[in-house]
Enzyme design. Structure first.
Site, short mmCIF file in Angstrom:
data_model
loop_
_atom_site.label_atom_id
_atom_site.label_comp_id
_atom_site.label_asym_id
_atom_site.label_seq_id
_atom_site.Cartn_x
_atom_site.Cartn_y
_atom_site.Cartn_z
NE ARG A 9 -2.56 -1.88 3.19
CZ ARG A 9 -2.60 -1.51 4.47
NH1 ARG A 9 -3.13 -0.36 4.80
NH2 ARG A 9 -2.10 -2.29 5.40
CD GLU A 57 -18.37 2.63 -0.06
OE1 GLU A 57 -19.62 2.65 -0.10
OE2 GLU A 57 -17.73 2.66 1.01
CG PHE A 82 -16.63 -1.45 1.15
CD1 PHE A 82 -17.63 -2.32 1.55
CD2 PHE A 82 -15.57 -1.20 2.00
CE1 PHE A 82 -17.59 -2.93 2.80
CE2 PHE A 82 -15.51 -1.81 3.25
CZ PHE A 82 -16.52 -2.67 3.66
NE ARG A 166 -5.03 -7.05 7.41
CZ ARG A 166 -4.16 -7.28 8.40
NH1 ARG A 166 -3.57 -6.30 9.03
NH2 ARG A 166 -3.87 -8.53 8.75
#
Lengths: 314, 288
Positions: A9, A57, A82, A166
């Site tokens: 990330r 979203e 999402f 993640r």
């Protein structure tokens, strides 16, 4: 094997910030997850070009599309669940159908989201995005590839879906790695079987190759980060050279990367194939590594499947 | 010859604008029923209810150039209620984006005129729509684009009344006020009917005026078939600063053709040969 671990990330966050400096047309949208998705760095440096739309979203995808019609290079980020689940129709109707320049970069994909459990563990995102016409779909393998992917897609018009996880991920590449759309990367050559992996399964595939070598099985390892378009030539060549294919993905085995590979094999060069991935079930809470074990995504599983697939060769 | 449309100063002579536009609305209605009849499917009711608003926008209010459909300084229009496509196509053709004869290809295989608007197929269509509830978000994106580029174009977005039952509309309503996009003007085609029946029976929308007011919008309510009221409302919207405007246009579904007015049957059904004949007769004969 011990790997250097680095989260993907920040690779996104840093590349996006660099893009912001380089191109005034780059804008970024988020739905209240700008910290987790690492978009906050861009937001701090370019507040005028950053829009946090709140927990909405569908609206984020729509505003992204509208901005893209005015010549902006639009990055939209939230969790994979999402982005692709909640806003599927908005992506299909307002981004992909009109072929607008929106880059959906989704984080927290896959079972390794961990403790949050099934509501947040998205295993279906590649399936949902892969079937939409005009959509290019990419799953980088590590921090450095993520950076390269983000720079590359900013310079390539059209809708993109990029999938990030993640957890900290083993480092496969270095600063010099250059990602190319539609081109697979052969990380290790071999003659008996090919493991085609994506995302955090790439390091596991390399480890499995070492284990298999001890049993005299020579394994080719391919990083298939470009899920769509997929590198047909690499797949066909691997089928012809090694005669057995194993795919490895942290994704539902239905309509994921393994299925994309199976489609190529079925059309052009059928050979035995086994798929390692998450079965068609919802996940559950747990530590990432525990979940990888429980859902069959460890090195042992890959080794076992590789041996089985080799045994199926005529 | 292609004509560029500038924002007219109709304010100074409203009566003259209204008398210029009125015959255009009659011709537009003829084309709408003709093209839907030829296609043998489509949505006459919700197309006919939008004619005055679309005519006012494209002939007087908006700055656009049929010779240069992707002109970066043009005012934008998003038909969020995409099933009103026949009315949009008619207006675009009459303005000169393409030949009116092409209208008769609506919904045919290979036609540029899809059942719902497609920006990559039809010159003058600024956004692809059809799946309801999405256009207002798009319009906000366009309005923010203008702000980032320091351009003065305005963005118009037409919503259906049944359409605002979609949740995304209210996400967008919140965001438009939050971002203070005063270069955005929405128009609500308040024709009171949706496929399954009257909106107030299916899922009541009232009070729409105070809902948008509470969301932070400037709200104007007009008779959506009265060109003078429509033009005055657009002028008022252009003078509002710091908030988006919505014009609630009270309309009649199927307006202009007696047997289609207020008729549920003509939400999504093409007129028969006889019905077309009668419709054209009521409108004063075939297209000119």
């Amino acid at each position: 094997m011990t790997w250097e671990l680095k989260n993907m990330r920040p690779g996104y966050g840093e590349a996006l910030k660099e893009l912001g400096k380089r191109y005034s047309q780059v804008v970024a949208l988020n739905a209240d997850l700008s910290g987790s998705t690492q978009m906050a760095q861009f937001g701090n440096d370019f507040p005028e070009r950053f829009f946090n739309v709140g927990i909405a979203e569908q609206n984020m995808m729509g505003i992204s599309a509208g901005l893209a019609t005015t010549g902006k290079i639009v990055f939209a980020s939230t969790f994979a669940m999402f982005a692709t689940g909640r806003a599927y129709d908005q992506i299909r109707q307002s981004i992909a159908y009109p072929k607008l320049n929106v880059k959906i970069v989704a984080t927290h994909a896959g079972i390794t989201v961990g403790g949050d459990g099934a509501s947040h563990q998205m295993h279906e995102d590649l399936a949902l995005m892969r079937v939409i016409p005009h959509m290019t779909v990419i799953a980088p393998a590590d921090y450095y590839e993520t950076k390269s992917v983000i720079m590359k897609i900013a310079e390539t018009p059209g809708p993109f879906y990029v999938r990030l996880g993640r957890t900290d991920t083993p480092v496969i590449y270095d600063e010099d790695h250059e990602f190319k759309i539609g081109v697979a990367d052969t990380l290790k050559d071999g003659d008996d079987v090919t493991i085609i992996a994506m995302g955090l399964m790439v390091s596991k595939a390399l480890e499995a190759a070492k284990v298999l070598k001890r049993e005299d099985i020579s394994t080719r390892v391919i990083n298939m980060s470009s899920i769509k378009p997929i590198d047909k030539n690499s797949i066909i060549k691997a089928a012809r050279d090694t005669g057995a294919i194993v795919t490895a993905e942290e994704h539902n085995m239905i309509v994921g990367m393994g299925s994309a590979v199976a489609e190529v094999l079925a059309d052009s060069s059928p050979v035995p194939q086994s798929r390692v991935g998450i079965p068609n079930v919802f996940g559950e809470s747990g530590e990432s590594e525990e979940l990888m074990e429980a859902y069959g995504l460890k090195v042992d599983h890959l080794v076992e499947k590789a041996k089985y697939t080799v045994s199926m060769k005529r | 010859m292609l004509l560029a449309f500038d924002r007219n100063d109709y304010w100074s002579d409203l009566e003259s604008s209204v008398s210029t536009l009125t015959p255009i609305t009659v011709e537009a209605r003829k084309w709408i029923v003709k093209m839907i009849h030829a296609a043998r499917s489509g949505h006459p009711g919700g197309s006919l209810s939008t004619v005055e608003v679309l005519t006012a926008l494209y002939y007087e209010v908006m700055r656009h150039d049929p010779g240069n459909p992707t002109w970066s300084d043009r005012d934008r229009f998003v038909l969020s209620k995409g099933h009103g496509a026949p009315a949009l196509y008619t207006t675009l053709a009459m303005c000169g984006y393409f030949e009116t004869e092409e209208l008769m290809t609506l919904r045919q295989l290979g036609s540029r005129l899809q059942g719902h608007p497609s920006m990559n197929k039809t010159p003058g269509v600024d956004m692809s729509t059809g799946s309801l509830g999405q256009g207002l978000s798009i319009a906000i994106g366009m309005a923010l684009g203008a702000r980032l580029d320091r351009k003065d174009y305005r963005v118009y977005c037409m919503l259906g009344d049944g359409e605002i039952q979609e949740g995304q509309i209210w996400e967008a309503a919140m965001a438009a006020a939050h971002y203070k996009v005063d270069n955005l003007c929405a128009i609500l085609d308040r024709n009171q009917l949706q496929i399954d029946g009257p909106t107030e029976n299916i899922m009541s929308l009232s009070p729409i005026y105070s809902k948008f007011k509470a969301f932070g919008w400037h709200v104007i309510e007009v008779n959506g078939h009265d060109l003078k009221e429509i033009l005055m409302a657009f002028k008022e919207a252009s003078r509002i600063h710091g908030k988006p405007t919505i014009i609630i246009a009270n309309t009649v579904k199927g307006k202009g053709i007696s047997f289609m007015e207020g008729s549920l049957k003509f939400h999504g059904k093409a007129p028969s040969d006889e019905e077309l004949e009668q419709a054209l007769e009521e409108l004063g004969g075939d297209v000119r």
